[in-house]
Scaffold this motif. Structure first.
Motif, mmCIF file in Angstrom:
data_model
loop_
_atom_site.group_PDB
_atom_site.id
_atom_site.type_symbol
_atom_site.label_atom_id
_atom_site.label_comp_id
_atom_site.label_asym_id
_atom_site.label_seq_id
_atom_site.Cartn_x
_atom_site.Cartn_y
_atom_site.Cartn_z
ATOM 1 N N VAL A 7 35.523 -37.106 -26.569
ATOM 2 C CA VAL A 7 35.173 -36.942 -27.982
ATOM 3 C C VAL A 7 35.269 -38.281 -28.707
ATOM 4 O O VAL A 7 34.379 -38.668 -29.473
ATOM 5 N N ARG A 8 36.365 -39.004 -28.460
ATOM 6 C CA ARG A 8 36.541 -40.305 -29.115
ATOM 7 C C ARG A 8 35.458 -41.280 -28.682
ATOM 8 O O ARG A 8 34.986 -42.089 -29.481
ATOM 9 N N PHE A 9 35.069 -41.203 -27.391
ATOM 10 C CA PHE A 9 33.996 -42.076 -26.914
ATOM 11 C C PHE A 9 32.707 -41.805 -27.677
ATOM 12 O O PHE A 9 32.047 -42.725 -28.156
ATOM 13 N N ARG A 10 32.344 -40.537 -27.802
ATOM 14 C CA ARG A 10 31.089 -40.171 -28.464
ATOM 15 C C ARG A 10 31.106 -40.564 -29.937
ATOM 16 O O ARG A 10 30.082 -40.992 -30.484
ATOM 17 N N GLU A 11 32.267 -40.453 -30.569
ATOM 18 C CA GLU A 11 32.363 -40.722 -32.006
ATOM 19 C C GLU A 11 32.601 -42.193 -32.326
ATOM 20 O O GLU A 11 32.370 -42.617 -33.459
ATOM 21 N N SER A 12 33.058 -42.973 -31.334
ATOM 22 C CA SER A 12 33.408 -44.360 -31.610
ATOM 23 C C SER A 12 32.598 -45.346 -30.762
ATOM 24 O O SER A 12 31.630 -45.936 -31.233
ATOM 25 N N ASP A 13 32.974 -45.500 -29.501
ATOM 26 C CA ASP A 13 32.330 -46.505 -28.639
ATOM 27 C C ASP A 13 30.826 -46.259 -28.499
ATOM 28 O O ASP A 13 30.029 -47.207 -28.532
#
Length: 212
Positions: A9-15
């Motif tokens: 989730v953090r990857f999709r929303e950030s990186d």
């Protein structure tokens, strides 16, 4: 597992958002410039070490960053097929063989027989690097364990570089100057990467002004 799920989730929303345009360019095709052959060790992260983006490295990882000598076979050969694809299909410009400090695979070369029998497939795989072990035991029989560790990991890198040249399509491109074969030794606790100098036979620290 929650940590892994939340990571996506953090990857999709950030990186992903930071490199959204790049991912759109990569959706149909990859054109990596380098085949990176590294150890499966969780502490070795190729893209982090090289500061590269998605699409730049074609990565092969296995125990002790080993390259089996070339052979014609009908067996399932993961490392050989990945190398073949990188060179013949993707036409990479560089091959990096990267060893590292405190390599469990390299250290296992000296493990007792009964210990290795517990991991028979690893035992068989490590036979490819027996020449490294045998050379060190013959030339440096009394070397202390800590020194033997880094000597083995570094010599193992050189051995795998030599194995790469048993691949006809690699040796042809290497001899023609269209393919670089590079050997690295990465120290986990310092972040230092040393490059193998073929002329001196030594590993040299890569610095800001280092020339290949």
């Amino acid at each position: 597992m929650d940590r892994l799920y939340q990571g996506t989730v953090r990857f999709r929303e950030s990186d992903y958002q930071d490199h959204k345009e790049l991912f759109q360019q990569l959706k149909q095709k990859q054109s990596p410039h380098t085949l990176f052959i590294g150890c499966s060790d969780s502490r070795v992260v190729p893209s982090l070490i090289t500061q590269t983006l998605p699409g730049e490295l074609f990565v092969v990882r296995n125990v002790a960053n080993i390259v089996p000598p070339y052979r014609d076979t009908n067996e399932y050969v993961a490392t050989l097929s990945a190398i073949e694809f990188a060179i013949k299909a993707l036409k990479v410009e560089n091959i990096v063989v990267c060893g590292h400090s405190n390599c469990g695979g390299c250290n296992a070369l000296y493990a007792p027989e009964e210990k290795l029998n517990e991991v028979p497939h690893v035992k068989k795989w490590l036979e490819i690097s027996h020449p490294v072990r045998d050379s060190i035991q013959k030339e440096y029989p009394a070397v202390e364990e800590e020194k033997r560790e880094w000597m083995t990991a570094q010599m193992n890198v050189v051995h795998q570089m030599q194995n790469l040249l048993t691949y006809p399509y690699i040796s042809e491109r290497y001899e023609s100057g269209t393919l670089n074969i590079i050997g690295w030794y990465y120290i986990i606790e310092t972040g230092e990467v040393f490059n193998y100098n073929r002329q001196s036979g030594e590993f040299e620290l890569i610095t800001e002004n280092y020339c290949f």
